[in-house]
Design a protein around this motif. Structure first.
Motif, short mmCIF file in Angstrom:
data_model
loop_
_atom_site.label_atom_id
_atom_site.label_comp_id
_atom_site.label_asym_id
_atom_site.label_seq_id
_atom_site.Cartn_x
_atom_site.Cartn_y
_atom_site.Cartn_z
N GLY A 1 0.79 -1.22 0.00
CA GLY A 1 0.00 0.00 0.00
C GLY A 1 0.83 1.27 0.00
N GLY A 2 2.12 1.15 -0.20
CA GLY A 2 3.00 2.32 -0.20
C GLY A 2 3.09 2.97 -1.57
N THR A 3 3.70 4.15 -1.61
CA THR A 3 3.88 4.90 -2.85
C THR A 3 5.31 4.73 -3.34
OG1 THR A 3 2.22 6.54 -2.22
CG2 THR A 3 3.81 7.19 -3.91
N VAL A 4 5.45 4.55 -4.64
CA VAL A 4 6.75 4.37 -5.25
C VAL A 4 6.93 5.41 -6.35
CG1 VAL A 4 5.92 2.69 -6.95
CG2 VAL A 4 8.32 2.65 -6.22
N ASN A 5 8.17 5.86 -6.58
CA ASN A 5 8.48 6.86 -7.59
C ASN A 5 9.57 6.33 -8.53
OD1 ASN A 5 7.01 9.44 -6.65
ND2 ASN A 5 8.04 8.70 -4.80
N SER B 1 -2.09 1.23 -8.55
CA SER B 1 -3.16 2.22 -8.61
C SER B 1 -2.60 3.62 -8.42
CB SER B 1 -4.22 1.92 -7.54
OG SER B 1 -3.63 1.97 -6.24
N ASN B 2 -3.46 4.63 -8.58
CA ASN B 2 -3.05 6.04 -8.42
C ASN B 2 -1.80 6.34 -9.25
OD1 ASN B 2 -5.14 6.48 -6.52
ND2 ASN B 2 -3.83 5.66 -4.89
N VAL B 3 -1.81 5.90 -10.48
CA VAL B 3 -0.65 6.09 -11.36
C VAL B 3 -0.72 7.50 -11.97
CG1 VAL B 3 0.58 5.26 -13.39
CG2 VAL B 3 -0.59 3.63 -11.86
N ASN B 4 0.32 8.29 -11.74
CA ASN B 4 0.39 9.66 -12.26
C ASN B 4 1.81 9.95 -12.74
OD1 ASN B 4 -2.34 10.87 -11.53
ND2 ASN B 4 -1.67 10.11 -9.53
N VAL C 1 8.51 12.05 -13.37
CA VAL C 1 8.43 11.00 -12.34
C VAL C 1 7.10 10.28 -12.49
CG1 VAL C 1 8.38 10.48 -9.89
CG2 VAL C 1 9.87 12.28 -10.73
N VAL C 2 7.16 8.96 -12.56
CA VAL C 2 5.95 8.14 -12.52
C VAL C 2 5.74 7.70 -11.08
CG1 VAL C 2 4.78 6.07 -13.35
CG2 VAL C 2 6.31 7.33 -14.88
N SER C 3 4.59 8.07 -10.53
CA SER C 3 4.26 7.73 -9.14
C SER C 3 3.09 6.75 -9.13
CB SER C 3 3.89 9.01 -8.37
OG SER C 3 3.47 8.70 -7.06
N ALA C 4 3.15 5.75 -8.23
CA ALA C 4 2.08 4.75 -8.17
C ALA C 4 1.96 4.21 -6.75
CB ALA C 4 2.35 3.61 -9.15
N THR C 5 0.78 3.65 -6.45
CA THR C 5 0.52 3.03 -5.15
C THR C 5 0.47 1.52 -5.34
OG1 THR C 5 -0.76 4.94 -4.41
CG2 THR C 5 -1.06 2.90 -3.20
N THR C 6 1.16 0.79 -4.47
CA THR C 6 1.22 -0.66 -4.59
C THR C 6 0.02 -1.32 -3.92
OG1 THR C 6 2.53 -0.82 -2.57
CG2 THR C 6 3.73 -0.63 -4.64
N PRO C 7 -0.31 -2.56 -4.33
CA PRO C 7 -1.39 -3.31 -3.65
C PRO C 7 -1.04 -3.57 -2.19
CG PRO C 7 -0.86 -4.28 -5.78
CD PRO C 7 0.22 -3.27 -5.49
N ASN C 8 -2.05 -3.82 -1.40
CA ASN C 8 -1.87 -3.99 0.05
C ASN C 8 -1.58 -5.45 0.40
OD1 ASN C 8 -1.69 -3.07 2.65
ND2 ASN C 8 -3.90 -3.20 3.04
N THR C 9 -0.56 -6.02 -0.29
CA THR C 9 -0.19 -7.42 -0.08
C THR C 9 1.33 -7.53 -0.12
OG1 THR C 9 -2.22 -8.15 -1.19
CG2 THR C 9 -0.46 -9.79 -0.92
N VAL C 10 1.89 -8.30 0.82
CA VAL C 10 3.33 -8.50 0.86
C VAL C 10 3.76 -9.50 -0.22
CG1 VAL C 10 5.25 -9.40 2.24
CG2 VAL C 10 3.49 -7.98 3.31
N GLY C 11 4.93 -9.24 -0.82
CA GLY C 11 5.53 -10.20 -1.73
C GLY C 11 5.12 -10.06 -3.18
N LEU C 12 4.41 -9.01 -3.56
CA LEU C 12 4.01 -8.82 -4.95
C LEU C 12 5.10 -8.08 -5.72
CD1 LEU C 12 0.26 -7.74 -4.61
CD2 LEU C 12 1.21 -10.04 -5.03
N VAL C 13 5.29 -8.45 -6.97
CA VAL C 13 6.20 -7.75 -7.88
C VAL C 13 5.37 -7.15 -9.00
CG1 VAL C 13 8.16 -7.95 -9.45
CG2 VAL C 13 8.09 -9.33 -7.35
#
Length: 667
Positions: A102-106, A136-139, A180-192
């Protein structure tokens, strides 16, 4: 009757192959080619004829590049503009990251237009359809500070559509922008999860042609429950005056575990009382000094801090690598700047040298490393300076070393500068004091000019003053030391140097407000050949020097008052009129240019001296100025006379006789 004539064609303009020509020249620019023929007609009269201009309009050449590209794929290395995204590819290391669920990545990208015209590109973020749940929240944001992070206040790219994940960016010719491409990850551990940033011209990607599209620029994020050390590099500069770039390398442990020390990671050989020579286990932030452009050096200042127990700024040089020193060496020898974070205090504590990783930087703790580099101010405008940094630690889950790399780019600004100085002196160091004679006959005109001769030899010229910009230095000068005759023309050569970092256009003109020439003095500026008039604007390449000739014609027969007489020439940048410099061309004194000699021609071989006739040798012989002839009364006698014009221009003289030595009754 026919007479053979010679014809010389002078072609202006140039032709190149279409691809090279178009890329080197701005799209839409008009190139005019004319031919001039100079010949002598059948009557012996010189003739010049010029053709009509042939006009070529440069077509636009398109070239789009997005970086970083996908590093590799199962099928091997592939072109960045492939038609389909290969989500099995391995992204560049700078675009591989971790985050909590569920974190944000850049992810930072550089978009370059290497074509010859300004352009607008469509951007799309593609997600792998096989990923469920997806990012999600890809900008996409403009990365205005170049640190690969979507910072507060940085705007979305133009017309960003959150549903179609598309927008546009405008990029000038031969330049780059960062996004910068910013996105929010799913709320699950271990996903790529992976994404691809795609750019193209035209309505759709498929409709674009090669070089107008770019695909397969993958980024990857993994969701973990562990320590996550973020890192970014924020540049400021280069400074247009000093070339200084300040870098801030910073990061935070955005994970939920403590980042641990890496055993035996740093060897210190340059001890300080606070950090003795030893091999340490810690977290290392490592930043190499940029090597491009050549001449870039560490500026000698670095500071750092962290939320760890102990933090030290350390340095590396070629001489001691891979070891480090805590004592700052000479700035020019530094190849890397680092920040060493130790897990315990005091330094001698066992954890600092233990082979077992220890908690060092826990969740939410941060670190900062500040340092600067200086790039040569001669670096070409638009040059991209790239910096990158790495943080190395051990994860909480295992002893595996985790490295996260950030990168940043700076663009060299346009620097304006001009120096005008005595001939050959424009390239000496700014502020250099000029003294002495200026040698080299080629520097001065010696040919007759409009019937006037120039009685000046190179040996009577001297240079003085201080070179440099007007704001910081005394004007330099070229001076004629001997008395110069009126009604003659003197010639000076001045050198103009573009000491900026891009091709610039300059105005070069006589500055009457700073000059004090006698009335009716004619001032004319010529190109280096001394014949062709100087154009109103001069285009000079960065670092290049050109010469101009200044001709001063002093009309009048009498000696003027007010010596010395100065002709000030000013060079000014058209882009910024405050960028200007002057040089002085000085006549130490002016004297009357009218002079005549008359004497008996008993020296029949007498001719004009090689010096040009201004200071002729005194005629020799027993009767140089008087002659006695014995004759019979009533006879005719002849006295051959020489009248020599020793002035500086053609003149008319009246001859008369006196009767002191003529017998009475003679005519």
């Amino acid at each position: 009757m026919f007479r053979k004539v010679g014809v010389m064609l002078a072609l202006t303009g140039f032709l190149l192959s279409s691809s090279v020509f178009a890329q080197a020249t701005r799209a839409g620019e008009r190139i005019e080619n004319t031919a001039t023929a100079t010949y002598t007609d059948a009557s012996g009269i010189p003739q010049v004829t010029t053709s009509l201009a042939a006009v070529t309009v440069v077509s636009q050449v398109f070239r789009l590049d997005i970086a970083p590209n996908t590093a590799s794929a199962p099928s091997g290395t592939f072109a960045a503009d492939d038609a389909a995204t290969n989500f099995l590819g391995v992204p560049a290391i700078a675009n591989i990251d971790q985050t909590l669920p569920g974190g944000t990545v850049n992810f930072g990208y550089i978009i370059t237009n290497s074509g010859n015209g300004d352009d607008v590109y469509n951007l799309n973020v593609l997600l792998n359809n096989a990923d469920t749940p997806a990012l999600s929240n890809v900008n996409v944001y403009f990365d205005t500070n170049g640190n690969s992070v979507a910072d507060s206040g940085e705007p979305l790219v133009t017309s960003w559509n959150t549903t179609a994940l598309s927008g546009t960016v405008a990029v000038s010719r031969n330049s780059s922008i960062r996004v910068v491409v910013s996105a929010t990850t799913p709320n699950t551990v271990g996903l790529v999860r992976k994404l691809d940033l795609v750019g193209f011209r035209g309505a759709t990607f498929a409709a674009s042609v090669i070089n107008e599209r770019d695909r397969n620029n993958l980024s990857q994020v993994t969701t973990v429950s562990d320590a996550i050390l973020d890192i970014s590099v924020t540049p400021s500069g280069p400074n247009a005056t000093t070339g200084l770039i300040n870098y801030i390398v910073s990061g935070t442990n955005s994970g939920n575990q403590c980042a641990r020390s890496r055993p035996n990671s740093v060897v210190i050989t340059g001890a300080t009382p606070a950090l003795p020579n030893a091999t340490y286990s810690g977290i290392l932030i490592d930043n190499a000094i940029p090597t491009t452009p050549a001449g870039t050096v560490f500026n000698g200042t670095a500071t750092g801090s962290s939320g760890g127990a102990l933090t030290f700024v350390i340095y590396q040089t070629t001489a001691i690598a891979p070891a480090w020193t805590a004592t700052a060496p000479a700035a020019v020898s530094v190849t890397r700047v680092g920040l060493l974070i130790l897990p315990a205090t005091p330094v001698g504590a066992a954890f600092n040298t233990s082979a077992t990783p220890a908690a060092t930087l826990c969740a939410s703790a941060d670190y900062t490393l500040n340092f600067g580099v200086t790039v040569p101010t001669t670096t070409a405008a638009g040059t991209i300076i790239t910096d990158s940094a790495t943080v190395t630690s051990v994860s909480a889950a295992s002893t595996t070393v985790v490295s996260t790399t950030g990168s940043a780019t700076s663009t060299m600004p346009t620097i304006l500068g001009v120096v005008i100085a005595p001939n050959t002196q424009a390239s000496v160091a700014n502020g250099t004091v000029l003294t002495g004679n200026l040698a080299g006959a080629a520097a001065f005109c010696t040919d007759p000019i409009g019937g006037r001769r120039t009685p000046v030899a190179p040996s009577v010229f001297a240079i003085a003053g201080t070179t440099g910009l007007l704001a910081t230095a005394t004007a330099d000068r070229t001076e004629v030391l001997n008395a110069f005759p009126m009604n003659a023309t003197a010639c000076f050569v001045n050198s103009i140097r573009n000491n900026g970092n891009s091709s610039q256009t300059f105005d070069v003109a006589f500055d009457s407000s700073l000059s004090n020439l006698p009335a009716n003095t004619q001032v004319a500026l010529f190109q280096a050949d001394g014949t062709n008039p100087l154009p109103s604007s001069l285009i000079i390449a960065a670092g290049a020097t050109i010469n101009v000739v200044i001709k001063l014609t002093f009309d009048g027969a009498t000696t003027p008052a007010g010596a010395p007489f100065n002709a000030v020439i000013r060079a000014t940048s058209q882009a910024n009129s405050s960028i200007t410099d002057i040089t002085v061309n000085r006549m130490s004194s002016l004297v009357s240019g009218v002079s005549v000699q008359v004497f008996n021609n008993d020296l029949l071989t007498a001719t004009n001296p090689a010096t040009g006739g201004f200071v002729p040798a005194v005629p020799t012989g027993t009767n140089a100025t008087t002659a006695t002839v014995t004759a019979n009364a009533g006879s005719t006698i002849t006295f051959p006379l020489v009248v020599r014009n020793t002035g500086s221009s053609p003149d008319n003289f009246t001859l008369s006789t006196t009767g002191a030595g003529i017998p009475s009754g003679s005519t």
